[in-house]
Design a protein around this motif. Structure first.
Motif, PDB file in Angstrom:
ATOM      1  N   VAL A  68      -8.518   7.731  -8.781  1.00 52.11           N
ATOM      2  CA  VAL A  68      -7.061   7.832  -8.746  1.00 52.11           C
ATOM      3  C   VAL A  68      -6.486   6.437  -8.931  1.00 52.11           C
ATOM      4  O   VAL A  68      -6.871   5.500  -8.218  1.00 52.11           O
ATOM      5  CB  VAL A  68      -6.571   8.434  -7.412  1.00 52.11           C
ATOM      6  CG1 VAL A  68      -5.059   8.527  -7.389  1.00 52.11           C
ATOM      7  CG2 VAL A  68      -7.202   9.799  -7.176  1.00 52.11           C
ATOM      8  N   TRP A  69      -5.577   6.287  -9.885  1.00 46.46           N
ATOM      9  CA  TRP A  69      -4.961   5.002 -10.193  1.00 46.46           C
ATOM     10  C   TRP A  69      -3.456   5.090  -9.996  1.00 46.46           C
ATOM     11  O   TRP A  69      -2.811   6.004 -10.508  1.00 46.46           O
ATOM     12  CB  TRP A  69      -5.243   4.603 -11.637  1.00 46.46           C
ATOM     13  CG  TRP A  69      -6.692   4.433 -11.929  1.00 46.46           C
ATOM     14  CD1 TRP A  69      -7.542   5.369 -12.444  1.00 46.46           C
ATOM     15  CD2 TRP A  69      -7.476   3.268 -11.715  1.00 46.46           C
ATOM     16  NE1 TRP A  69      -8.814   4.844 -12.547  1.00 46.46           N
ATOM     17  CE2 TRP A  69      -8.789   3.552 -12.118  1.00 46.46           C
ATOM     18  CE3 TRP A  69      -7.185   1.993 -11.227  1.00 46.46           C
ATOM     19  CZ2 TRP A  69      -9.815   2.617 -12.048  1.00 46.46           C
ATOM     20  CZ3 TRP A  69      -8.203   1.063 -11.152  1.00 46.46           C
ATOM     21  CH2 TRP A  69      -9.504   1.379 -11.558  1.00 46.46           C
TER      22      TRP A  69
ATOM     23  N   ALA B 285      -2.653  -1.860 -11.879  1.00 51.47           N
ATOM     24  CA  ALA B 285      -3.104  -0.523 -11.486  1.00 51.47           C
ATOM     25  C   ALA B 285      -3.982  -0.653 -10.243  1.00 51.47           C
ATOM     26  O   ALA B 285      -4.914  -1.440 -10.219  1.00 51.47           O
ATOM     27  CB  ALA B 285      -3.876   0.129 -12.618  1.00 51.47           C
ATOM     28  N   VAL B 286      -3.676   0.120  -9.219  1.00 54.56           N
ATOM     29  CA  VAL B 286      -4.405   0.059  -7.961  1.00 54.56           C
ATOM     30  C   VAL B 286      -5.205   1.347  -7.799  1.00 54.56           C
ATOM     31  O   VAL B 286      -4.650   2.444  -7.921  1.00 54.56           O
ATOM     32  CB  VAL B 286      -3.427  -0.116  -6.779  1.00 54.56           C
ATOM     33  CG1 VAL B 286      -4.160  -0.062  -5.452  1.00 54.56           C
ATOM     34  CG2 VAL B 286      -2.658  -1.410  -6.918  1.00 54.56           C
ATOM     35  N   ALA B 287      -6.505   1.217  -7.533  1.00 53.48           N
ATOM     36  CA  ALA B 287      -7.355   2.382  -7.308  1.00 53.48           C
ATOM     37  C   ALA B 287      -7.243   2.810  -5.846  1.00 53.48           C
ATOM     38  O   ALA B 287      -7.315   1.975  -4.948  1.00 53.48           O
ATOM     39  CB  ALA B 287      -8.802   2.057  -7.655  1.00 53.48           C
ATOM     40  N   VAL B 288      -7.031   4.105  -5.631  1.00 54.80           N
ATOM     41  CA  VAL B 288      -6.972   4.652  -4.276  1.00 54.80           C
ATOM     42  C   VAL B 288      -7.905   5.858  -4.198  1.00 54.80           C
ATOM     43  O   VAL B 288      -8.320   6.400  -5.220  1.00 54.80           O
ATOM     44  CB  VAL B 288      -5.529   5.056  -3.866  1.00 54.80           C
ATOM     45  CG1 VAL B 288      -4.616   3.850  -3.856  1.00 54.80           C
ATOM     46  CG2 VAL B 288      -4.977   6.141  -4.757  1.00 54.80           C
TER      47      VAL B 288
ATOM     48  N   ALA C 150      -8.893   9.862  -3.005  1.00 54.30           N
ATOM     49  CA  ALA C 150      -8.191  11.147  -3.036  1.00 54.30           C
ATOM     50  C   ALA C 150      -7.440  11.380  -1.724  1.00 54.30           C
ATOM     51  O   ALA C 150      -6.352  11.941  -1.717  1.00 54.30           O
ATOM     52  CB  ALA C 150      -9.183  12.280  -3.299  1.00 54.30           C
ATOM     53  N   ALA C 151      -8.018  10.929  -0.605  1.00 57.09           N
ATOM     54  CA  ALA C 151      -7.349  11.066   0.690  1.00 57.09           C
ATOM     55  C   ALA C 151      -6.069  10.234   0.722  1.00 57.09           C
ATOM     56  O   ALA C 151      -5.033  10.688   1.215  1.00 57.09           O
ATOM     57  CB  ALA C 151      -8.280  10.634   1.818  1.00 57.09           C
ATOM     58  N   GLN C 152      -6.120   9.023   0.189  1.00 59.28           N
ATOM     59  CA  GLN C 152      -4.923   8.182   0.129  1.00 59.28           C
ATOM     60  C   GLN C 152      -3.863   8.802  -0.770  1.00 59.28           C
ATOM     61  O   GLN C 152      -2.676   8.711  -0.478  1.00 59.28           O
ATOM     62  CB  GLN C 152      -5.274   6.775  -0.355  1.00 59.28           C
ATOM     63  CG  GLN C 152      -6.015   5.955   0.680  1.00 59.28           C
ATOM     64  CD  GLN C 152      -6.490   4.636   0.128  1.00 59.28           C
ATOM     65  OE1 GLN C 152      -7.097   4.580  -0.952  1.00 59.28           O
ATOM     66  NE2 GLN C 152      -6.221   3.569   0.849  1.00 59.28           N
ATOM     67  N   LEU C 153      -4.280   9.451  -1.849  1.00 52.26           N
ATOM     68  CA  LEU C 153      -3.328  10.161  -2.703  1.00 52.26           C
ATOM     69  C   LEU C 153      -2.657  11.279  -1.920  1.00 52.26           C
ATOM     70  O   LEU C 153      -1.452  11.494  -2.046  1.00 52.26           O
ATOM     71  CB  LEU C 153      -4.009  10.721  -3.955  1.00 52.26           C
ATOM     72  CG  LEU C 153      -3.122  11.557  -4.873  1.00 52.26           C
ATOM     73  CD1 LEU C 153      -1.951  10.738  -5.413  1.00 52.26           C
ATOM     74  CD2 LEU C 153      -3.938  12.153  -6.010  1.00 52.26           C
ATOM     75  N   GLY C 154      -3.419  11.980  -1.098  1.00 54.40           N
ATOM     76  CA  GLY C 154      -2.851  13.030  -0.261  1.00 54.40           C
ATOM     77  C   GLY C 154      -1.794  12.477   0.683  1.00 54.40           C
ATOM     78  O   GLY C 154      -0.725  13.067   0.844  1.00 54.40           O
ATOM     79  N   TYR C 155      -2.076  11.325   1.309  1.00 50.37           N
ATOM     80  CA  TYR C 155      -1.080  10.674   2.167  1.00 50.37           C
ATOM     81  C   TYR C 155       0.160  10.328   1.363  1.00 50.37           C
ATOM     82  O   TYR C 155       1.288  10.571   1.787  1.00 50.37           O
ATOM     83  CB  TYR C 155      -1.643   9.394   2.795  1.00 50.37           C
ATOM     84  CG  TYR C 155      -2.645   9.610   3.887  1.00 50.37           C
ATOM     85  CD1 TYR C 155      -2.405  10.490   4.932  1.00 50.37           C
ATOM     86  CD2 TYR C 155      -3.839   8.901   3.895  1.00 50.37           C
ATOM     87  CE1 TYR C 155      -3.326  10.673   5.942  1.00 50.37           C
ATOM     88  CE2 TYR C 155      -4.767   9.074   4.906  1.00 50.37           C
ATOM     89  CZ  TYR C 155      -4.505   9.960   5.923  1.00 50.37           C
ATOM     90  OH  TYR C 155      -5.423  10.137   6.917  1.00 50.37           O
TER      91      TYR C 155
ATOM     92  N   ASP D  75       2.406  13.125   0.589  1.00 47.62           N
ATOM     93  CA  ASP D  75       3.108  13.611   1.782  1.00 47.62           C
ATOM     94  C   ASP D  75       4.161  12.628   2.277  1.00 47.62           C
ATOM     95  O   ASP D  75       4.789  12.862   3.300  1.00 47.62           O
ATOM     96  CB  ASP D  75       2.111  13.900   2.906  1.00 47.62           C
ATOM     97  CG  ASP D  75       1.358  15.191   2.682  1.00 47.62           C
ATOM     98  OD1 ASP D  75       1.848  16.033   1.913  1.00 47.62           O
ATOM     99  OD2 ASP D  75       0.270  15.349   3.275  1.00 47.62           O
ATOM    100  N   GLY D  76       4.328  11.499   1.574  1.00 54.04           N
ATOM    101  CA  GLY D  76       5.318  10.512   1.977  1.00 54.04           C
ATOM    102  C   GLY D  76       4.864   9.594   3.085  1.00 54.04           C
ATOM    103  O   GLY D  76       5.656   8.915   3.713  1.00 54.04           O
ATOM    104  N   ILE D  77       3.547   9.551   3.335  1.00 53.90           N
ATOM    105  CA  ILE D  77       2.973   8.704   4.388  1.00 53.90           C
ATOM    106  C   ILE D  77       2.487   7.403   3.750  1.00 53.90           C
ATOM    107  O   ILE D  77       2.006   7.397   2.618  1.00 53.90           O
ATOM    108  CB  ILE D  77       1.792   9.432   5.071  1.00 53.90           C
ATOM    109  CG1 ILE D  77       2.291  10.727   5.720  1.00 53.90           C
ATOM    110  CG2 ILE D  77       1.086   8.536   6.076  1.00 53.90           C
ATOM    111  CD1 ILE D  77       1.186  11.628   6.209  1.00 53.90           C
ATOM    112  N   ASP D  78       2.597   6.294   4.492  1.00 57.57           N
ATOM    113  CA  ASP D  78       2.126   5.009   3.990  1.00 57.57           C
ATOM    114  C   ASP D  78       0.612   5.074   3.810  1.00 57.57           C
ATOM    115  O   ASP D  78      -0.144   5.072   4.782  1.00 57.57           O
ATOM    116  CB  ASP D  78       2.510   3.894   4.964  1.00 57.57           C
ATOM    117  CG  ASP D  78       2.174   2.508   4.442  1.00 57.57           C
ATOM    118  OD1 ASP D  78       1.488   2.394   3.400  1.00 57.57           O
ATOM    119  OD2 ASP D  78       2.592   1.534   5.072  1.00 57.57           O
ATOM    120  N   TRP D  79       0.143   5.148   2.583  1.00 55.56           N
ATOM    121  CA  TRP D  79      -1.275   5.314   2.264  1.00 55.56           C
ATOM    122  C   TRP D  79      -2.077   4.064   2.577  1.00 55.56           C
ATOM    123  O   TRP D  79      -3.287   4.117   2.712  1.00 55.56           O
ATOM    124  CB  TRP D  79      -1.459   5.691   0.795  1.00 55.56           C
ATOM    125  CG  TRP D  79      -0.794   4.741  -0.142  1.00 55.56           C
ATOM    126  CD1 TRP D  79       0.497   4.788  -0.582  1.00 55.56           C
ATOM    127  CD2 TRP D  79      -1.356   3.576  -0.734  1.00 55.56           C
ATOM    128  NE1 TRP D  79       0.772   3.729  -1.413  1.00 55.56           N
ATOM    129  CE2 TRP D  79      -0.354   2.977  -1.524  1.00 55.56           C
ATOM    130  CE3 TRP D  79      -2.608   2.984  -0.682  1.00 55.56           C
ATOM    131  CZ2 TRP D  79      -0.566   1.806  -2.252  1.00 55.56           C
ATOM    132  CZ3 TRP D  79      -2.828   1.820  -1.414  1.00 55.56           C
ATOM    133  CH2 TRP D  79      -1.805   1.253  -2.195  1.00 55.56           C
TER     134      TRP D  79
END
Length: 115
Positions: free
Chosen positions: A10-11, A85-88, A90-95, A98-102
């Motif tokens: 995820v980028w 481009a920052v790699a994150v 899948a869990a961070q993408l979910g955050y 949801d509007g949460i600070d990943w």
């Protein structure tokens, strides 16, 4: 949430993106601006100027998909343009979706006892 392929990276595209762009424009941005292959199965996430709209571009091997999400309140936490481009994960993408600070998710309060 959409189930992406297990090995998909995820980028987050740092900076702001013109949200009038569709699949071809964003795929071209991935290819020319991020120097990545938009058809390789990775997930690319773009944020608009206002900060409350995201677009997610993903090619699953069969076709290209474009998803959009708008927050009713608040803004998505986003990397600076200097980060590129920052790699994150899948869990961070979910955050993020949801509007949460990943970058620093926090657990909510949990009860200490059942009764």
């Amino acid at each position: 949430m959409i189930a992406f392929a297990p090995g998909a990276r995820v980028w987050l595209a740092g900076g702001v993106t013109d949200m009038r762009r569709g699949m071809p424009g964003l795929a071209l941005m991935v290819q020319q601006g991020l120097k990545r292959d938009p058809h390789a199965g990775d997930v690319f996430v773009f944020r608009g100027r206002g900060g409350s709209l995201l677009k997610v571009l993903w090619h699953d091997g069969v076709g290209m998909s474009l998803y959009a999400k708008r927050l009713e309140k608040g803004r998505f936490i986003w990397p600076t343009p200097a980060d590129g481009a920052v790699a994150v994960s899948a869990a961070q993408l979910g955050y993020l979706l949801d509007g949460i600070d990943w970058r620093n998710p926090r657990h909510t309060w949990r009860p200490q006892a059942a009764g």
